[in-house]
Design an enzyme around this catalytic site. Structure first.
Site, short mmCIF file in Angstrom:
data_model
loop_
_atom_site.label_atom_id
_atom_site.label_comp_id
_atom_site.label_asym_id
_atom_site.label_seq_id
_atom_site.Cartn_x
_atom_site.Cartn_y
_atom_site.Cartn_z
CB CYS A 1 -0.96 0.00 1.18
SG CYS A 1 -2.19 -1.31 1.11
CG HIS B 1 -6.71 1.31 -0.10
ND1 HIS B 1 -5.60 1.75 -0.77
CD2 HIS B 1 -6.24 0.57 0.94
CE1 HIS B 1 -4.51 1.32 -0.15
NE2 HIS B 1 -4.88 0.58 0.88
#
Length: 380
Positions: free
Chosen positions: A85, A332
């Site tokens: 991420c 996301h």
């Protein structure tokens, strides 16, 4: 320095962007960033490299695929970075280091993720959704249970998580309605807007059941679909050039960056040490920063980081944090989200007319126990 920054709309996995594939999403953001850079500097600048973050494939060198799909010269190479991420932030940091080391051409950096087309992996005859974040003998929790464990560790109750999620959605809705996302979004296949934020979330929050009740000490759980991000498709790219090549174009100078490991059992706190190291390296304090972006994977994770950094107090969340909402509202797209944070800082600081010297900070937590942070400053 960063002279252009663009992103695609962010769409829920399986939704409106699912048919484009990761190289198509990357190409859209790359082309727009390059075109914006040419306008900002008043000339076409040769692309020296494309560096993109990506987590889940579907394989190959996504940056090179994106460069070819964007129609760049065949001599333009590509490199794909995987810090999970934090990949998008790591890609921008890597590009800044290359220019600082003497690269005189423009580098396009960012991230791209198509969760819709991410392949399943097979080992021992079984399919599994992701590779290990840590080897045998180390904790390797899924991110939802990791957020649940962090909520319990830092005593962050469901009410606080729901309130933070609602804040993100309300801020994003206000930004969307006022047009603050318009200049940064490049349409893809007729898709012009993000899927989020959600309408009516305040009424729905109390109805969400805990996602991982068994991870909570009392067996109840506090992490729900309402206070967690949505898995998404999307891409973002920024154009970096040497300061001598900007020709008066306003932008963001990359002042420094830091990546630090942490306990893989509590990966969500990774940004804390990364920010602390970065601020120490650059001799900057949080009081000197005007705009802050954190990848909001889970409300619990964001609140834990903000609390430890002094950006969450009894009076609420520091207004500098995700002032137009974040991943909880918009989604996301793993490998792209860190770069989306830089695009947001470009809009909040450069496009908004913030004066030279104004600073911004972006950060992301990483599965396996890491944090990435990057500091920028407005140049005019």
């Amino acid at each position: 320095m960063i002279v252009a920054a663009r992103r695609t709309p962010i769409s829920t996995a399986g939704g409106r962007l699912s048919r484009f594939g990761v190289e198509g999403l990357a190409a859209a953001a790359l082309r727009s960033a390059a075109a914006d850079a040419a306008i900002a500097t008043g000339r076409d600048i040769a692309v020296g490299d494309v560096i993109l973050g990506n987590c889940m494939g579907p394989g190959g060198n996504i940056a090179r695929l994106g460069a070819l799909a964007a129609g760049f010269d065949l001599t333009v190479p590509g490199m794909t970075v995987d810090r999970q991420c934090g990949s998008g932030l790591a890609a921008v940091a890597t590009a800044a280091d290359a220019i600082r080391a003497g690269e005189a051409r423009m580098i396009l950096a960012g991230g791209a993720e198509s969760a819709s087309t991410a392949p399943l992996r097979i080992a021992d005859g079984r399919a599994y959704p992701r590779a290990a974040f840590a080897p045998a003998g180390f904790p390797d929790p899924e991110m939802g249970p990791a957020a649940e464990a962090l909520a319990a560790h830092d005593d962050i109750d469901r009410g606080a998580q729901d309130a933070y999620a609602l804040r993100s959605h309300n801020l994003a809705r206000a930004a969307e309605l006022s047009g603050r996302f318009d200049a940064e979004i490049v349409p893809v296949g007729g898709v012009h807007h993000d899927d989020g934020p959600r309408d009516g979330l305040e009424r729905m929050l109390s109805r969400f059941a805990p996602l991982h009740p068994g991870q909570a000490p009392d067996g109840v759980g506090t992490v729900t679909a309402g206070n967690s991000c949505r898995i998404s498709d999307g891409a973002a790219a920024v154009a970096l050039v040497p300061a001598s090549a900007r020709r008066g174009a306003p932008g963001l100078a990359v002042i420094g960056h830091a990546t630090v490991g942490c306990d893989p059992a509590l990966p969500g706190v990774g940004p804390v040490a990364a920010v602390e190291r970065l601020l120490g390296m650059t001799r900057v304090t949080l009081d000197d920063v005007a705009a802050i972006e954190i990848v909001e994977a889970f409300a619990a994770q964001a609140l834990a980081v903000l609390g430890r950094l002094g950006l969450r107090t009894g009076e609420g969340i520091d207004p500098r944090v995700c002032a137009d909402g974040g991943a909880l509202a918009l989604g996301h797209p793993w490998g792209a989200s860190g770069a989306i944070g830089i695009v947001r800082l470009f809009s909040r600081l450069v496009r908004s007319g913030a004066p030279a010297g104004t600073r911004g900070l972006a950060m992301a937590a990483v599965g396996g126990g890491m944090g990435v942070a990057l500091l920028v400053e407005v140049v005019r």
